[in-house]
Write a protein that holds these residues in place. Structure first.
Motif, short mmCIF file in Angstrom:
data_model
loop_
_atom_site.label_atom_id
_atom_site.label_comp_id
_atom_site.label_asym_id
_atom_site.label_seq_id
_atom_site.Cartn_x
_atom_site.Cartn_y
_atom_site.Cartn_z
N ARG A 78 28.05 42.26 43.13
CA ARG A 78 28.00 41.88 41.72
C ARG A 78 29.20 41.02 41.32
O ARG A 78 29.22 40.37 40.28
N ALA A 79 30.21 41.01 42.17
CA ALA A 79 31.39 40.16 42.01
C ALA A 79 31.76 39.66 43.40
O ALA A 79 31.25 40.15 44.41
N GLY A 80 32.63 38.68 43.46
CA GLY A 80 33.02 38.14 44.75
C GLY A 80 34.44 37.63 44.71
O GLY A 80 35.09 37.61 43.66
N VAL A 81 34.94 37.22 45.86
CA VAL A 81 36.24 36.57 45.96
C VAL A 81 36.01 35.06 45.85
O VAL A 81 35.25 34.49 46.62
N ALA A 94 23.68 30.49 40.25
CA ALA A 94 22.42 31.21 40.07
C ALA A 94 22.48 32.09 38.83
O ALA A 94 21.51 32.18 38.06
N ALA A 95 23.62 32.75 38.62
CA ALA A 95 23.76 33.61 37.45
C ALA A 95 23.77 32.80 36.17
O ALA A 95 23.15 33.18 35.16
N VAL A 115 35.63 36.78 41.05
CA VAL A 115 34.73 36.24 40.05
C VAL A 115 33.72 37.31 39.69
O VAL A 115 33.09 37.92 40.55
N ALA A 116 33.58 37.56 38.40
CA ALA A 116 32.55 38.48 37.91
C ALA A 116 31.29 37.65 37.68
O ALA A 116 31.28 36.73 36.86
N ARG A 117 30.23 37.94 38.42
CA ARG A 117 29.01 37.15 38.33
C ARG A 117 28.23 37.53 37.08
O ARG A 117 27.85 38.69 36.91
#
Length: 475
Positions: free
Chosen positions: A261-264, A303-304, A216-218
């Motif tokens: 800045r991104a996550g799984v 949050a973003a 996921v790109a936050r």
């Protein structure tokens, strides 16, 4: 005097050959069995340790092909554990409960190689016997050899004809053995689907297919375009922030992931957060709550999204160590946010404080069996009774924490009817709220049913089996 002739005919001692791939797979299975660990948490550090190890005596190093084989051996063995146990039970001369667990793990690894991979049977048997010599000793290695040679008498289909009852006699038991799911889970999934045999078989097979890694790109910190620069990346199916690593990949090596800045995050979880954020709201939109925030993936996305509107997010988590994970996920997020260690059934804030609330409640996890294959064999029907009061309590307090006109999202990673619609229906008997149709808030996603709630499915949507109900507080 030594008998020279007997010495000449005695077999020389041969040191067992250590196979790092199969040794690693065995260690992972033992951790899952002994410590109730999850393979997706145990395997990565074992793989990192193997990659960092010096080359073996022949100069070979643990490479990506070794990692792929070790991963397949662990996940494949765990997924089909119940089926393999039934087959092994036909090939041993004692009840399966009398076979030592380490021996059973080695046997299961061997059976998976013989019946579930393209490894030639003779190679599968010899490599497993060698593993047994290393980790169990010569005596039990002979037992492993004898059992596996009996297993090679038939292929998987042949064994299933022998251990599974005919479908017409016992559909749930038949499907459970053929597709390696406990009978009660087959029955529960079938009820949740509400369809015929083809639907449940497709779902069971999807549970047995290892999913792609989804990122996921936050928003405000990364973009899908940045993540798509990875050589094995492709766009997600439904979420504008999702990117899939088609070859599995190593997420931690991607700069945006390493920097937070991104996550799984599974695309189903992303869709839950996006639908809550998009739900129509009456009145101000300034205060958001993630009421069961651990380990923090949805909280970071919320949050973003909140920051883009000038709203603030409060992330609440009961367990201190999980609250720490939430804080780590949120670190560096734009806008205003906070993390508190609070039991969502005993909130510390006043009623009617929030405009939007998400509660992704603890559950049996039956919607994520493709990610945690061992969970299907650990869960029991009675677990539902333990989760039921907690799920109802969390949703009740989420509604009371929301002001009139505000929105609550009830989510769970289980399709079991006792954890989804039944919970919402029960809570609505005592709380003032009304349904919001969630389907239009997942644009482009097909086969969402009659609504107003949404059930996602691995075989239909390529996501975990996430459930979402959206409710508006009315009083």
């Amino acid at each position: 005097m030594t008998d020279q002739s007997s010495r000449r005919h005695r077999k020389p001692y041969r040191r067992p050959q250590r196979d790092p791939v199969r040794i690693l797979a065995f260690e992972a299975l033992r951790a899952v069995d002994e410590r109730d660990a999850y393979a997706n948490l145990v395997l990565p550090p074992l793989l990192r340790k193997a990659r960092q190890a010096p080359p073996g005596p022949d100069g070979s190093a643990f490479d990506s092909r070794d990692a792929a084989l070790a991963t397949e051996l662990v996940y494949g063995t765990l997924r089909r554990q119940g089926t393999y146990d039934a087959i092994i039970g036909q090939c041993v001369d004692r009840p399966l409960r009398e076979v030592d667990p380490p021996v059973l793990d080695v046997l299961s690894l061997g059976v998976h190689q013989v019946l579930g991979t393209r490894i030639p049977p003779h190679a599968a048997v010899s490599s497993t016997v060698e593993l047994a010599r290393c980790v169990l000793g010569d005596g039990r290695a002979k037992f492993v050899n004898a059992v596996l040679r009996r297993v090679t008498a038939h292929d998987l289909d042949g064994w299933l004809e022998r251990v599974a009852p005919p479908y017409d006699e016992d559909p749930e038991d038949h499907l459970g053995l053929v597709h390696a799911h406990p009978r009660w889970i087959v029955s529960a999934l079938w009820d949740a689907l509400g369809g015929g045999r083809s639907g449940v078989e497709e779902l069971l097979e999807a549970d047995n297919t290892r999913p792609a890694v989804t990122l996921v790109a936050r928003p405000g910190r990364s973009t899908a375009a940045e993540l798509l620069e990875q050589p094995d990346a492709e766009p997600g199916l439904w979420s504008p922030y999702a990117v899939r690593l088609s070859e599995g990949g190593e997420p931690g090596a991607i700069p945006a992931v390493a920097e937070g800045r991104a996550g799984v995050q599974d695309e189903g979880s992303q869709l839950v957060a996006l639908a809550l954020a998009a739900a129509p709201l009456e009145g101000p939109d300034r205060r958001w709550l993630d009421g069961c925030a651990g380990p923090g993936g949805k909280a970071a996305l919320l949050a973003a999204l909140a920051a883009e509107r000038g709203a603030a997010l409060l992330a609440a988590e009961k367990q201190p160590h999980r609250a720490g994970l939430v804080a780590r996920s949120l670190a560096g997020s734009p806008g205003e946010y906070g993390v508190v260690t609070v039991d969502g059934t005993r909130p510390a804030w006043r009623p009617g404080t929030f405009d939007r609330v998400l509660v992704d409640v603890p559950c049996t996890g039956l919607g994520a069996l493709r990610r945690r294959p061992e969970a299907r064999w650990r869960r029991r029907p009675e677990d539902l009774d333990g989760f039921a009061p907690l799920q109802r309590g969390l949703l009740t307090e989420a509604l009371r924490s929301t002001r009139p006109g505000g929105v609550v999202g009830y989510a769970t990673c289980s399709p079991h009817l006792a954890e989804t619609r039944a919970v919402v229906d029960d809570v609505l008997k005592s709380e003032s709220a009304q349904w919001i149709d969630a389907r239009p808030l997942l644009p482009g996603v097909p086969e969402l049913g009659e609504g107003p709630d949404v059930q996602l499915w691995p075989h239909r949507h390529g996501t975990d089996a996430m459930y979402l109900a959206l409710l508006r507080r009315t009083g």
